[in-house]
Design an enzyme around this catalytic site. Structure first.
Site, PDB file in Angstrom:
ATOM      1  N   GLY A  70      56.476 138.801  21.097  1.00  0.00           N
ATOM      2  CA  GLY A  70      55.840 138.651  22.403  1.00  0.00           C
ATOM      3  C   GLY A  70      56.079 139.868  23.261  1.00  0.00           C
ATOM      4  O   GLY A  70      56.340 139.758  24.465  1.00  0.00           O
ATOM      5  N   SER A 127      54.136 142.385  24.262  1.00  0.00           N
ATOM      6  CA  SER A 127      53.060 143.147  24.924  1.00  0.00           C
ATOM      7  C   SER A 127      52.986 142.903  26.426  1.00  0.00           C
ATOM      8  O   SER A 127      52.244 143.584  27.128  1.00  0.00           O
ATOM      9  CB  SER A 127      51.708 142.769  24.292  1.00  0.00           C
ATOM     10  OG  SER A 127      51.446 141.387  24.515  1.00  0.00           O
ATOM     11  N   ARG A 128      53.748 141.920  26.921  1.00  0.00           N
ATOM     12  CA  ARG A 128      53.736 141.691  28.376  1.00  0.00           C
ATOM     13  C   ARG A 128      55.030 141.058  28.820  1.00  0.00           C
ATOM     14  O   ARG A 128      55.879 140.705  27.988  1.00  0.00           O
ATOM     15  CB  ARG A 128      52.542 140.829  28.782  1.00  0.00           C
ATOM     16  CG  ARG A 128      52.712 139.381  28.434  1.00  0.00           C
ATOM     17  CD  ARG A 128      51.532 138.514  28.856  1.00  0.00           C
ATOM     18  NE  ARG A 128      51.884 137.111  28.842  1.00  0.00           N
ATOM     19  CZ  ARG A 128      50.982 136.130  28.701  1.00  0.00           C
ATOM     20  NH1 ARG A 128      49.707 136.430  28.553  1.00  0.00           N
ATOM     21  NH2 ARG A 128      51.371 134.864  28.701  1.00  0.00           N
ATOM     22  N   ASP A 175      51.289 135.524  14.572  1.00  0.00           N
ATOM     23  CA  ASP A 175      51.702 134.275  15.209  1.00  0.00           C
ATOM     24  C   ASP A 175      53.072 133.943  14.650  1.00  0.00           C
ATOM     25  O   ASP A 175      53.190 133.564  13.481  1.00  0.00           O
ATOM     26  CB  ASP A 175      50.689 133.172  14.871  1.00  0.00           C
ATOM     27  CG  ASP A 175      51.103 131.824  15.436  1.00  0.00           C
ATOM     28  OD1 ASP A 175      50.242 130.919  15.476  1.00  0.00           O
ATOM     29  OD2 ASP A 175      52.282 131.663  15.830  1.00  0.00           O
ATOM     30  N   VAL A 176      54.103 134.142  15.445  1.00  0.00           N
ATOM     31  CA  VAL A 176      55.476 134.043  14.924  1.00  0.00           C
ATOM     32  C   VAL A 176      55.890 132.604  14.629  1.00  0.00           C
ATOM     33  O   VAL A 176      56.977 132.364  14.116  1.00  0.00           O
ATOM     34  CB  VAL A 176      56.506 134.712  15.857  1.00  0.00           C
ATOM     35  CG1 VAL A 176      56.282 136.214  15.911  1.00  0.00           C
ATOM     36  CG2 VAL A 176      56.494 134.084  17.235  1.00  0.00           C
ATOM     37  N   ASN A 232      61.829 136.784  21.646  1.00  0.00           N
ATOM     38  CA  ASN A 232      61.358 136.647  23.029  1.00  0.00           C
ATOM     39  C   ASN A 232      60.122 135.767  23.176  1.00  0.00           C
ATOM     40  O   ASN A 232      59.925 135.136  24.204  1.00  0.00           O
ATOM     41  CB  ASN A 232      61.070 138.053  23.586  1.00  0.00           C
ATOM     42  CG  ASN A 232      60.313 138.017  24.887  1.00  0.00           C
ATOM     43  OD1 ASN A 232      60.878 137.722  25.932  1.00  0.00           O
ATOM     44  ND2 ASN A 232      59.024 138.298  24.829  1.00  0.00           N
ATOM     45  N   SER A 242      66.902 130.084  28.001  1.00  0.00           N
ATOM     46  CA  SER A 242      66.491 129.784  29.377  1.00  0.00           C
ATOM     47  C   SER A 242      67.552 128.925  30.034  1.00  0.00           C
ATOM     48  O   SER A 242      68.266 128.188  29.354  1.00  0.00           O
ATOM     49  CB  SER A 242      65.163 129.016  29.376  1.00  0.00           C
ATOM     50  OG  SER A 242      64.937 128.403  30.648  1.00  0.00           O
ATOM     51  N   TYR A 293      60.230 121.940  26.340  1.00  0.00           N
ATOM     52  CA  TYR A 293      60.650 123.323  26.577  1.00  0.00           C
ATOM     53  C   TYR A 293      62.172 123.422  26.581  1.00  0.00           C
ATOM     54  O   TYR A 293      62.752 124.300  25.922  1.00  0.00           O
ATOM     55  CB  TYR A 293      60.079 123.812  27.901  1.00  0.00           C
ATOM     56  CG  TYR A 293      60.418 125.234  28.255  1.00  0.00           C
ATOM     57  CD1 TYR A 293      61.448 125.519  29.151  1.00  0.00           C
ATOM     58  CD2 TYR A 293      59.725 126.283  27.687  1.00  0.00           C
ATOM     59  CE1 TYR A 293      61.771 126.821  29.475  1.00  0.00           C
ATOM     60  CE2 TYR A 293      60.047 127.599  28.004  1.00  0.00           C
ATOM     61  CZ  TYR A 293      61.065 127.857  28.906  1.00  0.00           C
ATOM     62  OH  TYR A 293      61.383 129.149  29.225  1.00  0.00           O
ATOM     63  N   ALA A 348      64.363 121.476  25.197  1.00  0.00           N
ATOM     64  CA  ALA A 348      64.910 121.278  23.846  1.00  0.00           C
ATOM     65  C   ALA A 348      64.730 122.534  22.999  1.00  0.00           C
ATOM     66  O   ALA A 348      65.618 122.935  22.244  1.00  0.00           O
ATOM     67  CB  ALA A 348      64.222 120.082  23.176  1.00  0.00           C
TER      68      ALA A 348
HETATM   69  N1  NAI Z   1      59.572 133.916  33.067  1.00  0.00           N
HETATM   70  C1  NAI Z   1      60.610 133.117  33.227  1.00  0.00           C
HETATM   71  O1  NAI Z   1      60.902 132.587  34.332  1.00  0.00           O
HETATM   72  C2  NAI Z   1      61.480 132.800  32.071  1.00  0.00           C
HETATM   73  C3  NAI Z   1      61.101 133.108  30.767  1.00  0.00           C
HETATM   74  N2  NAI Z   1      61.931 132.754  29.738  1.00  0.00           N
HETATM   75  C4  NAI Z   1      61.575 133.066  28.362  1.00  0.00           C
HETATM   76  O2  NAI Z   1      61.349 134.467  28.248  1.00  0.00           O
HETATM   77  C5  NAI Z   1      60.439 134.721  27.179  1.00  0.00           C
HETATM   78  C6  NAI Z   1      59.342 135.655  27.665  1.00  0.00           C
HETATM   79  O3  NAI Z   1      58.643 134.972  28.672  1.00  0.00           O
HETATM   80  P1  NAI Z   1      57.777 135.734  29.796  1.00  0.00           P
HETATM   81  O4  NAI Z   1      57.733 137.198  29.505  1.00  0.00           O
HETATM   82  O5  NAI Z   1      58.243 135.244  31.095  1.00  0.00           O
HETATM   83  O6  NAI Z   1      56.362 135.045  29.536  1.00  0.00           O
HETATM   84  P2  NAI Z   1      54.958 135.620  29.071  1.00  0.00           P
HETATM   85  O7  NAI Z   1      54.090 134.407  28.920  1.00  0.00           O
HETATM   86  O8  NAI Z   1      54.532 136.732  29.953  1.00  0.00           O
HETATM   87  O9  NAI Z   1      55.258 136.250  27.621  1.00  0.00           O
HETATM   88  C7  NAI Z   1      55.391 135.439  26.495  1.00  0.00           C
HETATM   89  C8  NAI Z   1      54.883 136.258  25.328  1.00  0.00           C
HETATM   90  O10 NAI Z   1      55.022 135.496  24.126  1.00  0.00           O
HETATM   91  C9  NAI Z   1      53.831 135.660  23.370  1.00  0.00           C
HETATM   92  N3  NAI Z   1      53.636 134.551  22.425  1.00  0.00           N
HETATM   93  C10 NAI Z   1      53.433 133.241  22.717  1.00  0.00           C
HETATM   94  N4  NAI Z   1      53.252 132.541  21.580  1.00  0.00           N
HETATM   95  C11 NAI Z   1      53.345 133.425  20.543  1.00  0.00           C
HETATM   96  C12 NAI Z   1      53.252 133.329  19.147  1.00  0.00           C
HETATM   97  N5  NAI Z   1      53.013 132.147  18.541  1.00  0.00           N
HETATM   98  N6  NAI Z   1      53.377 134.458  18.400  1.00  0.00           N
HETATM   99  C13 NAI Z   1      53.617 135.651  18.992  1.00  0.00           C
HETATM  100  N7  NAI Z   1      53.724 135.821  20.325  1.00  0.00           N
HETATM  101  C14 NAI Z   1      53.588 134.708  21.085  1.00  0.00           C
HETATM  102  C15 NAI Z   1      52.725 135.711  24.414  1.00  0.00           C
HETATM  103  O11 NAI Z   1      51.550 136.265  23.873  1.00  0.00           O
HETATM  104  C16 NAI Z   1      53.385 136.595  25.467  1.00  0.00           C
HETATM  105  O12 NAI Z   1      53.174 137.962  25.163  1.00  0.00           O
HETATM  106  C17 NAI Z   1      59.933 133.346  26.735  1.00  0.00           C
HETATM  107  O13 NAI Z   1      60.624 132.943  25.569  1.00  0.00           O
HETATM  108  C18 NAI Z   1      60.310 132.418  27.899  1.00  0.00           C
HETATM  109  O14 NAI Z   1      60.516 131.087  27.483  1.00  0.00           O
HETATM  110  C19 NAI Z   1      63.128 132.108  29.937  1.00  0.00           C
HETATM  111  C20 NAI Z   1      63.521 131.789  31.199  1.00  0.00           C
HETATM  112  C21 NAI Z   1      62.754 132.150  32.356  1.00  0.00           C
HETATM  113  C1  LIG Z   2      63.886 127.073  34.743  1.00  0.00           C
HETATM  114  C2  LIG Z   2      62.602 126.727  34.102  1.00  0.00           C
HETATM  115  O1  LIG Z   2      62.759 126.183  32.812  1.00  0.00           O
HETATM  116  C3  LIG Z   2      61.722 127.917  34.051  1.00  0.00           C
HETATM  117  O2  LIG Z   2      60.467 127.451  33.624  1.00  0.00           O
HETATM  118  C4  LIG Z   2      59.902 128.390  32.809  1.00  0.00           C
HETATM  119  O3  LIG Z   2      58.762 128.354  32.410  1.00  0.00           O
HETATM  120  C5  LIG Z   2      60.829 129.473  32.529  1.00  0.00           C
HETATM  121  O4  LIG Z   2      60.874 129.715  31.144  1.00  0.00           O
HETATM  122  C6  LIG Z   2      62.142 128.993  33.073  1.00  0.00           C
HETATM  123  O5  LIG Z   2      62.939 128.488  32.021  1.00  0.00           O
END
Ligand code: NAI
Ligand SMILES: C[C@H](O)[C@@H]1OC(=O)[C@H](O)[C@@H]1O
Length: 247
Positions: A17, A19-20, A68-69, A95, A147, A160, A162
């Site tokens: 993941g 790319s963003r 697709d991981v 990630n 998280s 989520y 779990a």
């Molecule tokens: N943004 C937040 O507040 C928090 C995020 N996280 C975790 O951080 C990680 C990154 O999240 P963010 O950058 O915030 O979200 P985001 O939605 O911007 O990035 C998630 C990335 O995962 C990719 N992805 C989703 N399903 C996929 C698959 N099957 N195969 C390959 N790539 C896939 C998406 O295309 C995207 O690039 C996630 O695991 C999320 O649960 C954890 C706590 C807080």
């Molecule tokens: C704290 C929350 O679970 C918050 O919600 C989300 O989508 C993020 O991944 C954080 O975990």
């Protein structure tokens, strides 16, 4: 001994993941520390190409790999392609993640499976794929982006939470199994980071966080680079949550 913060020059990192959001920031942070980077992406080839270019501008090699991981065949095929282009994967950042948000009693088995397969199973499949080569070289870093939901339940829902709690169990198991092989295994537990993921969720607000603001992807990325640079930290969860949960 040289500071461990300089120990990543020439290492290869695979970020799922990437790319963003946090993944993109982590790719840039690790490249800035001297890593070559394999950026896994699912949807946006344009975003993936953009991060590859940005890494190349830092003077490091970078390639984008669509997969697709949550699917074992795609994981195994991607890892082989990464190894062919960049050699051994020294650092794996698990990630990629989703957080399907709806009233929790409306969640069904497909929501559960999709979330577990994307957030947790992917981390298992990738770790299993990269560990053999790490063991060969007696050096490796496994990083799991969990998280605060793993610790508090969070604000998304049971599926989520779990999936993120499962990542901590996976991380601890690998830390025990691989401690004597130069491979560390750690997690980072962010709370609310200003990315696409939380922008969609209406019940997420900055006042949920004691420091009063969302975190920035770069703050998580710097923590990932620090964890990857340290060979003595293993089995740990770094809470990067603005004071939401204090262990
Ligand atoms: N943004 C937040 O507040 C928090 C995020 N996280 C975790 O951080 C990680 C990154 O999240 P963010 O950058 O915030 O979200 P985001 O939605 O911007 O990035 C998630 C990335 O995962 C990719 N992805 C989703 N399903 C996929 C698959 N099957 N195969 C390959 N790539 C896939 C998406 O295309 C995207 O690039 C996630 O695991 C999320 O649960 C954890 C706590 C807080
Ligand atoms: C704290 C929350 O679970 C918050 O919600 C989300 O989508 C993020 O991944 C954080 O975990």
């Amino acid at each position: 001994m040289e500071s461990s913060l300089k120990s990543l020059t020439g290492k290869t990192a695979l970020i799922t993941g990437g790319s963003r959001g946090i993944g993109r920031a982590a790719a840039l942070s690790l490249a800035a520390q001297g890593c070559d980077v394999a950026v896994n992406y699912l949807n946006s080839e344009e975003d993936a190409t953009s991060i590859v270019r940005a890494i190349e501008e830092l003077g490091r090699r970078a390639y984008a790999f669509r997969a697709d991981v949550s699917r074992q065949q795609e994981v195994e095929s991607m890892v082989k392609k990464v190894q062919a282009e960049l050699g051994t994967i020294d650092i794996l950042v698990n990630n990629a993640g989703i957080n399907p948000s709806r009233p929790f009693l409306e969640l069904d088995a497909s929501d559960w499976s999709r979330t577990i397969e994307t957030n947790l199973t992917s981390a298992f499949l990738l770790s299993q794929a990269v560990i053999p080569a790490m063991r060969q070289q007696q050096w490796g870093r496994l990083v799991f982006i969990s998280s605060v939901a793993a610790q508090t339940g969070g604000v998304v829902g049971p599926h989520y939470a779990a999936s993120k709690a499962g990542m901590l169990g996976l991380m601890h198991s690998y830390a025990n199994l691989l401690a004597k092989e130069g491979i560390t295994s750690n997690a980072i537990a962010p709370a609310l980071i200003e990315t696409e993921m939380i922008r969609k969720n209406k019940n997420i607000r900055p006042d949920l966080i004691p420091v009063g603001r969302f975190g920035h992807a770069e703050e998580v990325a710097d923590a990932i680079a620090f964890i990857a640079s340290n060979g003595y930290i293993t089995g740990q969860t770094l809470n990067l949550n603005g004071g939401w949960y204090m262990s």
